[in-house]
Write a protein that holds these residues in place. Sequence first.
Motif, PDB file in Angstrom:
ATOM      1  N   ASP A 103       0.835  -1.189   0.000  1.00  0.00           N
ATOM      2  CA  ASP A 103       0.000   0.000   0.000  1.00  0.00           C
ATOM      3  C   ASP A 103       0.873   1.243   0.000  1.00  0.00           C
ATOM      4  O   ASP A 103       2.062   1.200   0.320  1.00  0.00           O
ATOM      5  CB  ASP A 103      -0.923   0.012   1.215  1.00  0.00           C
ATOM      6  CG  ASP A 103      -2.242   0.717   0.914  1.00  0.00           C
ATOM      7  OD1 ASP A 103      -2.316   1.407  -0.128  1.00  0.00           O
ATOM      8  OD2 ASP A 103      -3.185   0.567   1.701  1.00  0.00           O
ATOM      9  N   PHE A 104       0.255   2.358  -0.356  1.00  0.00           N
ATOM     10  CA  PHE A 104       0.951   3.639  -0.347  1.00  0.00           C
ATOM     11  C   PHE A 104       0.908   4.239   1.054  1.00  0.00           C
ATOM     12  O   PHE A 104      -0.068   4.055   1.792  1.00  0.00           O
ATOM     13  CB  PHE A 104       0.305   4.596  -1.344  1.00  0.00           C
ATOM     14  CG  PHE A 104       0.372   4.128  -2.766  1.00  0.00           C
ATOM     15  CD1 PHE A 104       1.573   4.109  -3.449  1.00  0.00           C
ATOM     16  CD2 PHE A 104      -0.769   3.687  -3.425  1.00  0.00           C
ATOM     17  CE1 PHE A 104       1.650   3.672  -4.766  1.00  0.00           C
ATOM     18  CE2 PHE A 104      -0.712   3.258  -4.746  1.00  0.00           C
ATOM     19  CZ  PHE A 104       0.506   3.246  -5.414  1.00  0.00           C
ATOM     20  N   LYS A 107      -1.960   8.079   0.748  1.00  0.00           N
ATOM     21  CA  LYS A 107      -2.861   7.868  -0.381  1.00  0.00           C
ATOM     22  C   LYS A 107      -3.360   9.172  -0.992  1.00  0.00           C
ATOM     23  O   LYS A 107      -3.668   9.223  -2.186  1.00  0.00           O
ATOM     24  CB  LYS A 107      -4.045   7.014   0.059  1.00  0.00           C
ATOM     25  CG  LYS A 107      -3.681   5.565   0.352  1.00  0.00           C
ATOM     26  CD  LYS A 107      -4.916   4.728   0.634  1.00  0.00           C
ATOM     27  CE  LYS A 107      -4.545   3.270   0.878  1.00  0.00           C
ATOM     28  NZ  LYS A 107      -5.724   2.432   1.137  1.00  0.00           N
ATOM     29  N   VAL A 110      -1.296  10.262  -4.048  1.00  0.00           N
ATOM     30  CA  VAL A 110      -1.144   9.338  -5.171  1.00  0.00           C
ATOM     31  C   VAL A 110      -1.822   9.915  -6.417  1.00  0.00           C
ATOM     32  O   VAL A 110      -2.967  10.365  -6.369  1.00  0.00           O
ATOM     33  CB  VAL A 110      -1.741   7.958  -4.823  1.00  0.00           C
ATOM     34  CG1 VAL A 110      -1.728   7.052  -6.049  1.00  0.00           C
ATOM     35  CG2 VAL A 110      -0.962   7.325  -3.676  1.00  0.00           C
ATOM     36  N   GLU A 125      -0.336   3.995 -10.931  1.00  0.00           N
ATOM     37  CA  GLU A 125      -0.460   4.822  -9.726  1.00  0.00           C
ATOM     38  C   GLU A 125       0.935   5.291  -9.316  1.00  0.00           C
ATOM     39  O   GLU A 125       1.850   4.485  -9.126  1.00  0.00           O
ATOM     40  CB  GLU A 125      -1.101   4.026  -8.603  1.00  0.00           C
ATOM     41  CG  GLU A 125      -2.541   3.603  -8.912  1.00  0.00           C
ATOM     42  CD  GLU A 125      -3.169   2.846  -7.754  1.00  0.00           C
ATOM     43  OE1 GLU A 125      -3.860   3.481  -6.935  1.00  0.00           O
ATOM     44  OE2 GLU A 125      -2.955   1.611  -7.684  1.00  0.00           O
ATOM     45  N   GLU A 127       3.213   7.470  -6.572  1.00  0.00           N
ATOM     46  CA  GLU A 127       3.089   7.895  -5.171  1.00  0.00           C
ATOM     47  C   GLU A 127       3.637   9.296  -4.909  1.00  0.00           C
ATOM     48  O   GLU A 127       3.407   9.847  -3.835  1.00  0.00           O
ATOM     49  CB  GLU A 127       3.793   6.889  -4.250  1.00  0.00           C
ATOM     50  CG  GLU A 127       3.437   7.100  -2.778  1.00  0.00           C
ATOM     51  CD  GLU A 127       3.970   6.014  -1.872  1.00  0.00           C
ATOM     52  OE1 GLU A 127       3.566   5.980  -0.697  1.00  0.00           O
ATOM     53  OE2 GLU A 127       4.789   5.189  -2.334  1.00  0.00           O
ATOM     54  N   LYS A 155       2.284   0.078 -10.145  1.00  0.00           N
ATOM     55  CA  LYS A 155       2.402   0.978  -8.993  1.00  0.00           C
ATOM     56  C   LYS A 155       3.843   1.461  -8.873  1.00  0.00           C
ATOM     57  O   LYS A 155       4.775   0.646  -8.925  1.00  0.00           O
ATOM     58  CB  LYS A 155       2.003   0.267  -7.695  1.00  0.00           C
ATOM     59  CG  LYS A 155       0.516  -0.040  -7.568  1.00  0.00           C
ATOM     60  CD  LYS A 155       0.207  -0.646  -6.198  1.00  0.00           C
ATOM     61  CE  LYS A 155      -1.282  -0.848  -5.986  1.00  0.00           C
ATOM     62  NZ  LYS A 155      -1.581  -1.380  -4.629  1.00  0.00           N
TER      63      LYS A 155
END
Length: 389
Positions: A103-104, A107, A110, A125, A127, A155
Amino acid sequence: MNKQISKIEKKQNKHVVYSMGNKKVVWLSEINKYLVVEPVVAEIILATLIEDPQNKIIELCYRKFEIDKEQISSLIEEIQKTLSELLNSYQKKAFKLSGNLVDFTSKEYVVRKYYNINNIKFFVEYESPRAVEINHPKFSNFEIQAVDQFDHHIKVFHQYNTFSLQVNGKNRGAWNDQDDHFLGGKFSMEILQQLYHKEENEWLGVFHAAGISNGKKCILFLGDSGNGKSTLSALLMAAGFEVLSDDFLPVVKENKQVCRFPAAISVKKSAIPILSTCFPELDHSTEYSNQAANKIFRFLPQNKTDLCCVPCVALVFVKYNPNSVIQLSKLQKDVAFQKLVPDSWISPLEDNVKDFFQWFDNLPCCQLNYSDNEAMIATVKSIFRDECS
């Protein structure tokens, strides 16, 4: 030219030596690095790598090259020191991601982008703004509205001064902030693999070069950053040629052909006045800043983005100099090799390394200096016709 390839194997480590004129090229398999050296130096490197005792190396070189033993001893020490420094430098740069990123951390920061490249949809995505800056601009012309269904999910994590890349749930690498250019290269490599449905081992290499095609064959234009490859690419596109890429040029292993990478051409702001007469859309296109390079770019889509692969007929090292007359000259193979390799990614697989040597050895190499764009275009046409002969 002696094209005999010799192999030395020690504890599963292989080293390939290739004769190139009066020089030898040694491929160091552990760190995927190429050294262009004199024959005596190649002998010492290989003997050192298989851990021969120093007295044995001295006798070998003395018999084969008739060099004074004290000189050989001094040379051995210098070479062994250099090899040690190369290995230590590689180990320091080698960066492994510990654990799985799921997970970031923030968020709300993002940035989510969707791209449709030749009917393959990517959901990416990012970050951090820097992650966007590195990867998004060259694909911005493929951006689409958000979709529920996509083919690949990428990601780009940016946590604790570290970039990490994840593709379809699998970690693809990690790099510290200082080496963020590796992130850009790996990101493009992942896009490339999905577009052509090929794994990394199916590519001979990817070169920091501009590829220009007449529809049947192509020329690779190489040169240091700032020597005008992207501007040259745009000018040749305006003259009716196809651009395969302006800085990320892949060669497939299977048939040793150069493939198109359909990312947009990056145009420096200083080149806009030169190119806007051919491409007026540049006057109003979005500007992107590259903070690391302290430069501002606009991006020009290629005239064709369909996937294709064509044979390469020449390597041309190009240099724009406002005070230069047009000059095309042959370039020595060992000089060309040392210019080509440092900014390139060459497959680390032994069979691919051998194929790369042979692919390179079959290509004529030239140096092109120019200042007049019309003369440059006429010269490129002649290279396609005569292939640097």
